[in-house]
Design an enzyme around this catalytic site. Structure first.
Site, PDB file in Angstrom:
ATOM      1  N   GLU A 135      25.563  36.516  36.105  1.00  0.00           N
ATOM      2  CA  GLU A 135      24.135  36.626  36.364  1.00  0.00           C
ATOM      3  C   GLU A 135      23.359  35.447  35.791  1.00  0.00           C
ATOM      4  OE1 GLU A 135      23.908  41.502  36.073  1.00  0.00           O
ATOM      5  OE2 GLU A 135      23.509  40.301  34.302  1.00  0.00           O
TER       6      GLU A 135
ATOM      7  N   ASP B 288      24.071  49.315  33.218  1.00  0.00           N
ATOM      8  CA  ASP B 288      23.256  48.122  33.447  1.00  0.00           C
ATOM      9  C   ASP B 288      23.658  47.318  34.668  1.00  0.00           C
ATOM     10  OD1 ASP B 288      25.614  47.166  32.552  1.00  0.00           O
ATOM     11  OD2 ASP B 288      24.798  45.951  30.944  1.00  0.00           O
TER      12      ASP B 288
END
Lengths: 345, 345
Positions: free
Chosen positions: B56, B227
């Site tokens: 990410e 998450d």
């Protein structure tokens, strides 16, 4: 540990390979990576705009490697003695998520942009092209010239910049490299008789570097400078007369020359040309236009090329970017009682 | 030149400040940055998913600074002796686009996640909370415990992990730090009598770490482990019974516990609580849930804190990430004839 290639080491690497072979090496990578376009994770770059510039993150990934580039664009920086475009990038391993290479990409971006431009022109310019007009003699101009000689055999340059100092810098840099360089008296003068026109100006503004009457039949235009919202170089009429090739339409429609055109303005994706799925130039009279904005896969290709070049070298610095504790779940052990042998080597 | 803070230097910095004051220092930054939420450029993180994990990029910017974090999540990495989550980040100057700090963020992410959790709990947990159940004793667990003591006065820990080795590691790390630690025999056993429940497990799977009957009135749940898409820890019924607080709804609806709920499931943005625009806990019986996924502004705050701590220090390494030629337009001069004095100092 992550290998670090800073500006000094990158420049040394380029000098050892030679600028033209280096650009050709990146171009080979870009060509083969674009041909397997569908294997890549693609996204428009993330752009954070501010009054004086933009900061962007450009990711790309295939099944083996993830890459991203951090790059800014701040035209006013030159007044402070700073680069308009500065960049660095990372290549990481998809299986573990660990970064394997951190490299400067200011110089590398100039090299990969030239590689993409010249590669596109090999498919889009007339094969007998020998003369290029080069408008905008900033940081990227010499790289463009060398890329076009390496991949297309361009040897005659007709150059123009509004700043005489930029022309002088370009001439000095190109001296002794075997090009025939003519400094034009204006942009229209520069394009007279050219087979290829490269525009690579830096103003963050809607500018008309090329007007419609400057572009004759059979020309290939390599439009590099128009690369963010509000920043263009070509008169819209030229786009209507020619065939427009782009990297990634989702991004180019926001950032490229075609931001001036309707949302359904027809374009051809460059990767389809490289892969033989779409035609490049279809006649000697056609006007072809590469509306270049830069795309993450080109940075992926450039970082992969650098990574392959330095493979096995142990003289480059390593960064302890990632923790290497004895037990990966014992991160806390590192800060509670720091012991050298527990830390990243 | 960009200052480089690797794992070793970051750990040294944390040790010199002390873990609890360091977490409290980041929490102060997060609180003040969240209070000026509207001044930030915000975006959901860019996520590139692969079979074994995710990579990410998490950007954030205000008018002065731009930051991003590179972070992976690869649960299987521990089997290879590697970190599940590894990260690094950059702080840059918005006016010039130049990076000023490159820092490891594996350790720093654990610290900032603990800071965010504890800060949220200061607004959401009952003020008389003294006992925390801590489920999942991986890399982040000790940081959570210290964060909750620093900001909330939590001193009693009831801990649980499916792996006895993780329990042993946690106990060893916490020995002598003044906590009262009880190893539970199960997750339900751990939550008995707890005021706060922290779940911080790592599996990339829809798991039910907490079932509905385990959660009594007045509890604050700090749900850290869920998450990313397909990775959750709480039974949906708990979310329906409680009040859910989130960082950035656009991201949390994709990645957090509330990915299990309808798109219009009501949530309260944490920044509004910090800014006094929305209530936190409204009664002693209320179940409050912080559905933590991590957001770019927290990394911005953490990097800003580190940058302020090291200001003026000249003993940290510098990276020649950015070219510093005499004339910024003369990038080519660097590769044509590399001369040491022309390169980055």
């Amino acid at each position: 540990m992550t290998v670090y290639v800073g500006v000094e080491d990158l420049c040394r690497l380029v000098a050892s390979v030679g600028v033209e072979p280096f650009i050709a090496g990146i171009a080979d990578r870009i060509e083969s990576d674009f041909r397997r376009w569908r294997e890549f994770d693609k996204a428009p770059r993330y752009a954070s705009h501010s009054p004086d510039g933009v900061i962007e993150l450009m990711p790309a990934a295939d099944r083996r490697r993830f890459s991203f580039k951090y790059v800014n664009g701040h035209p006013k920086n030159t007044r402070l003695g700073l680069q308009t475009v500065a960049a660095f990038g990372v290549l990481a391993d998809v299986d573990t998520g660990y970064p394997v290479l951190l490299s400067e990409m200011t110089v590398l971006t100039a090299l990969r942009t030239a590689a993409t431009s010249a590669l596109a022109a090999r498919y889009l310019a007339r094969p007998d092209s020998r003369t290029m007009a080069l408008i905008g003699l900033g940081a990227q101009s010499e790289f463009q010239a060398l890329g076009f000689r390496a991949l297309l055999g361009i040897e005659r340059l007709q150059v123009w910049d509004i700043d005489p100092a930029a022309i002088a810098k370009f001439r000095a840099n190109m001296a002794g490299l075997g090009f025939h360089v003519t400094a034009a008296r204006s942009a229209p003068d520069a394009v007279l008789g050219a087979d290829v026109i490269t525009t690579v100006t830096a103003d963050k503004a809607q500018a008309t570097i090329l007007s419609d009457n400057m572009v004759g039949a059979g020309i290939h235009i390599n439009a590099v400078g128009g690369d963010c919202p509000g920043k263009t170089e070509l008169a819209p009429a030229i786009l209507s007369r020619g065939t427009v090739f782009v990297e990634y339409p989702e991004q180019t429609r926001i950032e490229g020359e075609i931001q001036q055109m309707p949302a359904d303005f027809p374009v051809t994706e460059l990767w389809r040309v490289f892969a033989g799925e779409a035609p490049g130039r279809s006649s000697a009279d056609e006007i072809t236009i590469f509306d270049s904005v830069g795309f993450g896969i080109e940075d992926f290709s450039a970082l992969s090329y650098v990574h392959a070049l330095i493979e096995g070298r142990d003289d480059l610095p390593r960064l302890d970017l990632i923790v290497a504790p004895g037990d990966p779940r014992n991160l806390f052990g590192l800060v509670r009682e720091p012991q050298p042998e527990q830390r990243a080597a």
